[in-house]
Design a protein around this motif. Structure first.
Motif, PDB file in Angstrom:
ATOM      1  N   VAL A  76       0.826  -1.202   0.000  1.00  0.00           N
ATOM      2  CA  VAL A  76       0.000   0.000   0.000  1.00  0.00           C
ATOM      3  C   VAL A  76       0.864   1.257   0.000  1.00  0.00           C
ATOM      4  O   VAL A  76       0.579   2.223  -0.706  1.00  0.00           O
ATOM      5  CB  VAL A  76      -0.981  -0.015   1.198  1.00  0.00           C
ATOM      6  CG1 VAL A  76      -1.604   1.348   1.439  1.00  0.00           C
ATOM      7  CG2 VAL A  76      -2.061  -1.065   0.978  1.00  0.00           C
ATOM      8  N   TYR A  77       1.951   1.244   0.758  1.00  0.00           N
ATOM      9  CA  TYR A  77       2.815   2.426   0.822  1.00  0.00           C
ATOM     10  C   TYR A  77       3.430   2.743  -0.545  1.00  0.00           C
ATOM     11  O   TYR A  77       3.702   3.895  -0.861  1.00  0.00           O
ATOM     12  CB  TYR A  77       3.889   2.282   1.901  1.00  0.00           C
ATOM     13  CG  TYR A  77       5.012   1.345   1.536  1.00  0.00           C
ATOM     14  CD1 TYR A  77       6.184   1.847   0.978  1.00  0.00           C
ATOM     15  CD2 TYR A  77       4.915  -0.030   1.739  1.00  0.00           C
ATOM     16  CE1 TYR A  77       7.223   1.000   0.630  1.00  0.00           C
ATOM     17  CE2 TYR A  77       5.950  -0.876   1.393  1.00  0.00           C
ATOM     18  CZ  TYR A  77       7.093  -0.364   0.839  1.00  0.00           C
ATOM     19  OH  TYR A  77       8.126  -1.192   0.483  1.00  0.00           O
ATOM     20  N   LYS A  78       3.654   1.728  -1.379  1.00  0.00           N
ATOM     21  CA  LYS A  78       4.201   1.963  -2.725  1.00  0.00           C
ATOM     22  C   LYS A  78       3.188   2.715  -3.588  1.00  0.00           C
ATOM     23  O   LYS A  78       3.563   3.610  -4.339  1.00  0.00           O
ATOM     24  CB  LYS A  78       4.563   0.642  -3.416  1.00  0.00           C
ATOM     25  CG  LYS A  78       5.701  -0.081  -2.790  1.00  0.00           C
ATOM     26  CD  LYS A  78       7.003   0.481  -3.275  1.00  0.00           C
ATOM     27  CE  LYS A  78       8.121  -0.439  -2.829  1.00  0.00           C
ATOM     28  NZ  LYS A  78       9.408   0.077  -3.128  1.00  0.00           N
ATOM     29  N   ILE A  79       1.931   2.341  -3.474  1.00  0.00           N
ATOM     30  CA  ILE A  79       0.878   3.036  -4.211  1.00  0.00           C
ATOM     31  C   ILE A  79       0.782   4.477  -3.713  1.00  0.00           C
ATOM     32  O   ILE A  79       0.674   5.417  -4.498  1.00  0.00           O
ATOM     33  CB  ILE A  79      -0.485   2.331  -4.062  1.00  0.00           C
ATOM     34  CG1 ILE A  79      -0.415   0.890  -4.556  1.00  0.00           C
ATOM     35  CG2 ILE A  79      -1.591   3.105  -4.760  1.00  0.00           C
ATOM     36  CD1 ILE A  79      -0.218   0.727  -6.038  1.00  0.00           C
ATOM     37  N   ALA A  80       0.842   4.646  -2.409  1.00  0.00           N
ATOM     38  CA  ALA A  80       0.806   5.990  -1.833  1.00  0.00           C
ATOM     39  C   ALA A  80       1.984   6.821  -2.345  1.00  0.00           C
ATOM     40  O   ALA A  80       1.814   7.991  -2.708  1.00  0.00           O
ATOM     41  CB  ALA A  80       0.823   5.915  -0.306  1.00  0.00           C
ATOM     42  N   ASP A  81       3.168   6.223  -2.396  1.00  0.00           N
ATOM     43  CA  ASP A  81       4.342   6.928  -2.916  1.00  0.00           C
ATOM     44  C   ASP A  81       4.141   7.331  -4.372  1.00  0.00           C
ATOM     45  O   ASP A  81       4.510   8.438  -4.774  1.00  0.00           O
ATOM     46  CB  ASP A  81       5.599   6.050  -2.815  1.00  0.00           C
ATOM     47  CG  ASP A  81       6.106   5.874  -1.396  1.00  0.00           C
ATOM     48  OD1 ASP A  81       5.636   6.594  -0.495  1.00  0.00           O
ATOM     49  OD2 ASP A  81       6.972   4.996  -1.190  1.00  0.00           O
ATOM     50  N   ALA A  82       3.572   6.427  -5.169  1.00  0.00           N
ATOM     51  CA  ALA A  82       3.330   6.728  -6.581  1.00  0.00           C
ATOM     52  C   ALA A  82       2.337   7.878  -6.709  1.00  0.00           C
ATOM     53  O   ALA A  82       2.554   8.807  -7.498  1.00  0.00           O
ATOM     54  CB  ALA A  82       2.821   5.493  -7.315  1.00  0.00           C
ATOM     55  N   PHE A  83       1.251   7.858  -5.939  1.00  0.00           N
ATOM     56  CA  PHE A  83       0.267   8.947  -5.992  1.00  0.00           C
ATOM     57  C   PHE A  83       0.909  10.289  -5.624  1.00  0.00           C
ATOM     58  O   PHE A  83       0.659  11.304  -6.275  1.00  0.00           O
ATOM     59  CB  PHE A  83      -0.912   8.674  -5.057  1.00  0.00           C
ATOM     60  CG  PHE A  83      -1.929   7.696  -5.591  1.00  0.00           C
ATOM     61  CD1 PHE A  83      -1.887   7.220  -6.892  1.00  0.00           C
ATOM     62  CD2 PHE A  83      -2.946   7.245  -4.773  1.00  0.00           C
ATOM     63  CE1 PHE A  83      -2.831   6.333  -7.371  1.00  0.00           C
ATOM     64  CE2 PHE A  83      -3.908   6.358  -5.242  1.00  0.00           C
ATOM     65  CZ  PHE A  83      -3.846   5.893  -6.547  1.00  0.00           C
TER      66      PHE A  83
END
Length: 117
Positions: free
Chosen positions: A62-69
């Motif tokens: 989830v943190y990777k998606i947050a980083d991408a956003f």
């Protein structure tokens, strides 16, 4: 699986992500993401991220998606459009991640929906 396409004529960077991401894929995705961002002038391009066939993201990613956003927002694209996943669970998960990082992009069910705005 994921794919990056740059359409210089339409000034669009299209990212397509589908299936179920694994840890090793997320690292490669982020590397490819940085590489693609280096090939375009973000302020001149629309970013379209098609995750219509993305499955629910494992909790540890989830943190990777947050980083991408967050990265999408920081780079200053003209427009940022996320095409919603078909999976309701994945859709809710992405909305929650986006809300947690104050993501400014638009979520739509199809590209036609966004173009009609």
């Amino acid at each position: 699986m994921y794919k990056f396409e740059i359409d210089d004529k339409k000034k669009v960077l299209l990212i397509t992500a589908e299936g179920f991401f694994k840890n090793d894929e997320s690292e490669a995705f982020m590397e490819k993401l940085y590489e693609a961002f280096g090939l375009v002038q973000a302020t001149d391009y629309d970013l379209i991220v098609d995750v219509s066939n993305l499955d629910v993201v494992k909790q540890d990613l989830v943190y990777k998606i947050a980083d991408a956003f967050e990265l999408y927002d920081e780079l200053g694209f003209k427009n940022i459009v996320i095409i919603n996943p078909i999976s309701i669970l994945a859709k809710v998960q992405l909305f929650n991640i986006a809300r947690s990082v104050h993501f400014s992009g638009a979520f739509v069910d199809s590209l036609d929906e966004w173009k009609a705005r």
